[in-house]
Design a protein around this motif. Sequence first.
Motif, mmCIF file in Angstrom:
data_model
loop_
_atom_site.group_PDB
_atom_site.id
_atom_site.type_symbol
_atom_site.label_atom_id
_atom_site.label_comp_id
_atom_site.label_asym_id
_atom_site.label_seq_id
_atom_site.Cartn_x
_atom_site.Cartn_y
_atom_site.Cartn_z
ATOM 1 N N ASP A 7 0.833 -1.209 0.000
ATOM 2 C CA ASP A 7 0.000 0.000 0.000
ATOM 3 C C ASP A 7 0.864 1.255 0.000
ATOM 4 O OD1 ASP A 7 -2.370 -1.488 0.100
ATOM 5 O OD2 ASP A 7 -2.449 -1.442 2.298
ATOM 6 N N ILE A 8 1.878 1.252 0.844
ATOM 7 C CA ILE A 8 2.774 2.409 0.929
ATOM 8 C C ILE A 8 3.491 2.621 -0.398
ATOM 9 C CG2 ILE A 8 4.854 3.325 2.033
ATOM 10 C CD1 ILE A 8 2.418 3.474 3.807
ATOM 11 N N ALA A 9 4.003 1.547 -0.985
ATOM 12 C CA ALA A 9 4.703 1.659 -2.267
ATOM 13 C C ALA A 9 3.792 2.245 -3.332
ATOM 14 C CB ALA A 9 5.233 0.294 -2.700
ATOM 15 N N GLU A 126 14.727 2.552 14.636
ATOM 16 C CA GLU A 126 14.566 3.886 15.232
ATOM 17 C C GLU A 126 13.845 4.825 14.277
ATOM 18 O OE1 GLU A 126 17.154 7.574 17.139
ATOM 19 O OE2 GLU A 126 18.135 6.148 15.789
ATOM 20 N N TYR A 127 14.234 4.801 13.001
ATOM 21 C CA TYR A 127 13.590 5.683 12.030
ATOM 22 C C TYR A 127 12.101 5.355 11.887
ATOM 23 C CZ TYR A 127 18.162 7.427 10.487
ATOM 24 O OH TYR A 127 19.395 8.028 10.419
ATOM 25 N N ARG A 128 11.766 4.078 11.996
ATOM 26 C CA ARG A 128 10.344 3.706 11.922
ATOM 27 C C ARG A 128 9.593 4.308 13.107
ATOM 28 N NH1 ARG A 128 6.047 3.658 11.217
ATOM 29 N NH2 ARG A 128 4.562 2.105 10.460
ATOM 30 N N ARG A 129 10.225 4.308 14.280
ATOM 31 C CA ARG A 129 9.586 4.914 15.458
ATOM 32 C C ARG A 129 9.443 6.427 15.287
ATOM 33 N NH1 ARG A 129 12.980 1.135 18.116
ATOM 34 N NH2 ARG A 129 14.541 2.746 18.546
ATOM 35 N N LEU A 130 10.374 7.038 14.550
ATOM 36 C CA LEU A 130 10.328 8.477 14.308
ATOM 37 C C LEU A 130 9.345 8.853 13.198
ATOM 38 C CD1 LEU A 130 14.152 9.317 14.558
ATOM 39 C CD2 LEU A 130 12.360 10.032 16.167
ATOM 40 N N GLY A 131 8.757 7.844 12.549
ATOM 41 C CA GLY A 131 7.720 8.111 11.558
ATOM 42 C C GLY A 131 8.037 7.751 10.127
ATOM 43 N N ALA A 132 9.245 7.275 9.834
ATOM 44 C CA ALA A 132 9.606 6.950 8.452
ATOM 45 C C ALA A 132 8.817 5.746 7.950
ATOM 46 C CB ALA A 132 11.103 6.666 8.338
ATOM 47 N N ARG A 133 8.237 5.876 6.765
ATOM 48 C CA ARG A 133 7.505 4.777 6.147
ATOM 49 C C ARG A 133 8.264 4.171 4.982
ATOM 50 N NH1 ARG A 133 2.536 3.869 7.596
ATOM 51 N NH2 ARG A 133 3.400 1.787 7.256
ATOM 52 N N PHE A 134 9.285 4.883 4.513
ATOM 53 C CA PHE A 134 10.112 4.348 3.433
ATOM 54 C C PHE A 134 11.534 4.870 3.617
ATOM 55 C CE2 PHE A 134 8.628 8.415 1.860
ATOM 56 C CZ PHE A 134 9.654 8.911 1.070
ATOM 57 N N ALA A 135 12.473 4.267 2.906
ATOM 58 C CA ALA A 135 13.880 4.653 3.030
ATOM 59 C C ALA A 135 14.531 4.683 1.652
ATOM 60 C CB ALA A 135 14.621 3.682 3.948
ATOM 61 N N LYS A 136 15.746 5.223 1.607
ATOM 62 C CA LYS A 136 16.467 5.298 0.340
ATOM 63 C C LYS A 136 17.937 4.961 0.549
ATOM 64 C CE LYS A 136 18.676 8.555 -1.501
ATOM 65 N NZ LYS A 136 19.235 9.805 -2.059
ATOM 66 N N TRP A 137 18.496 4.242 -0.427
ATOM 67 C CA TRP A 137 19.931 3.907 -0.450
ATOM 68 C C TRP A 137 20.413 4.115 -1.879
ATOM 69 C CZ3 TRP A 137 23.076 1.121 3.330
ATOM 70 C CH2 TRP A 137 24.312 0.682 2.844
ATOM 71 N N ARG A 138 21.491 4.898 -2.038
ATOM 72 C CA ARG A 138 22.011 5.218 -3.367
ATOM 73 C C ARG A 138 23.340 4.524 -3.608
ATOM 74 N NH1 ARG A 138 25.766 9.329 -4.846
ATOM 75 N NH2 ARG A 138 25.632 9.959 -7.050
ATOM 76 N N ALA A 139 23.452 3.930 -4.785
ATOM 77 C CA ALA A 139 24.724 3.414 -5.271
ATOM 78 C C ALA A 139 25.100 4.214 -6.512
ATOM 79 C CB ALA A 139 24.614 1.937 -5.612
ATOM 80 N N ALA A 140 26.349 4.617 -6.631
ATOM 81 C CA ALA A 140 26.795 5.436 -7.760
ATOM 82 C C ALA A 140 27.712 4.616 -8.669
ATOM 83 C CB ALA A 140 27.537 6.672 -7.249
ATOM 84 N N ILE A 141 27.364 4.555 -9.943
ATOM 85 C CA ILE A 141 28.111 3.770 -10.924
ATOM 86 C C ILE A 141 28.695 4.712 -11.980
ATOM 87 C CG2 ILE A 141 28.005 1.869 -12.584
ATOM 88 C CD1 ILE A 141 27.369 1.004 -9.708
ATOM 89 N N ALA A 142 30.014 4.745 -12.061
ATOM 90 C CA ALA A 142 30.690 5.638 -12.998
ATOM 91 C C ALA A 142 30.898 4.955 -14.350
ATOM 92 C CB ALA A 142 32.044 6.064 -12.432
ATOM 93 N N ILE A 143 30.882 5.782 -15.401
ATOM 94 C CA ILE A 143 31.160 5.306 -16.757
ATOM 95 C C ILE A 143 32.456 5.944 -17.252
ATOM 96 C CG2 ILE A 143 30.449 5.431 -19.180
ATOM 97 C CD1 ILE A 143 27.617 5.160 -18.391
ATOM 98 N N SER A 144 33.324 5.133 -17.852
ATOM 99 C CA SER A 144 34.489 5.623 -18.587
ATOM 100 C C SER A 144 34.772 4.593 -19.680
ATOM 101 C CB SER A 144 35.702 5.779 -17.665
ATOM 102 O OG SER A 144 36.259 4.514 -17.359
ATOM 103 N N LYS A 145 35.931 4.695 -20.308
ATOM 104 C CA LYS A 145 36.272 3.718 -21.350
ATOM 105 C C LYS A 145 36.352 2.307 -20.790
ATOM 106 C CE LYS A 145 38.836 7.017 -24.216
ATOM 107 N NZ LYS A 145 40.171 7.388 -24.770
ATOM 108 N N VAL A 146 36.701 2.183 -19.493
ATOM 109 C CA VAL A 146 36.881 0.848 -18.902
ATOM 110 C C VAL A 146 35.925 0.571 -17.747
ATOM 111 C CG1 VAL A 146 39.294 0.695 -19.597
ATOM 112 C CG2 VAL A 146 38.714 1.722 -17.396
ATOM 113 N N LEU A 147 35.127 1.550 -17.390
ATOM 114 C CA LEU A 147 34.206 1.396 -16.260
ATOM 115 C C LEU A 147 32.762 1.407 -16.746
ATOM 116 C CD1 LEU A 147 35.818 3.909 -13.690
ATOM 117 C CD2 LEU A 147 36.269 1.453 -13.972
#
Length: 343
Positions: A7-9, A126-147
């Motif tokens: 439902d939240i999603a 703890e965040y759920r107790r503070l009211g958070a209903r969702f969370a976020k996590w970021r991964a950063a992927i770099a592009i180059s000639k070999v990456l």
Amino acid sequence: MSESLQDIARRLVVPQKGILAADESSGTIKKRFDTIGLPSTEENRRNYREMLFGATKAMHDHISGVILFDETIRQNAKDGTPLVKMIEDAGSLPGIKVDMGAIPMVGFPGETITEGLDGLGKRLAEYRRLGARFAKWRAAIAISKVLPTSGCVYANAHALARYAALCQSEDIVPIVEPEVLMDGKEATHDIERCHAVTEEVLRVVFEELVRMRVDLTAMILKPNMVVPGKDSGQVVGADEIAERTVAVFHASVPTVVPGIAFLSGGQGDEEATANLSAINRIKGLPWKITFSYGRALQAAALKAWDGKDANVEAGRAAFLHRAEMNGLATLGEWSEAKEKVAA
């Protein structure tokens, strides 16, 4: 009866609404305040976010959720009202950034791994107790000639999957953000290269999510759009960006995922809106597709506010304008003409 994670999603990706990314780290918010000559004090950060969250019409009509920083989820407005309650009273869902940022990945020059898994279960509780209903996590992927290397992609995908599983175990919807960066000056960082890399990254991410037994019906994907590197010199129209981005999703994203909320990734305000609208003009998409913008929603509001109490309403008006335009984009109904009329 409390809402399920599903439902939240679904609430996070309803038409005409999107997610406000107000989770800037202390370093990032300082850089933004530097542009208006405002010191990055706790009070100024609180005042700025209160200005945004108090934009009643923008929040109620066009913001489904707000991603907060650790400091912000604990702060109160000037009148003592918790900022979390301001968000809830506007009909939006409070969320929280839980990763600890990207650091250089040992043995993989030019690539990073995101930290924050240690103790994450306790922090989520703890965040759920503070009211958070969702969370976020970021991964950063770099592009180059070999990456990127396969090792970097796998390590970040695995961390995203472990994070997502921990979120669901604590009754929190995970936003999974694998960002293929726009940075890169090489001519090889064109839209074709971004297309191939984004498709591979998302494929590996979903393999890991399944392996970690994450419920794909109770998560949101926050990806980049398929665009050329910002310094590659390649100019591509919104329709091609839309077609390539949707092609990547059809190849990599299971249809049971309820929604996709794009990051802006360094695009200009109107550019991010135009591209989102072009994507939503494509018929028959199995996912709800919306926005999870930070700077692309806030830049005009920050400039109009300028750190002054007298400008609060001007800042809120600028925020409302961008929120309305992106709301139209979730329907595929934004246009330059509507942008100018509403401005």
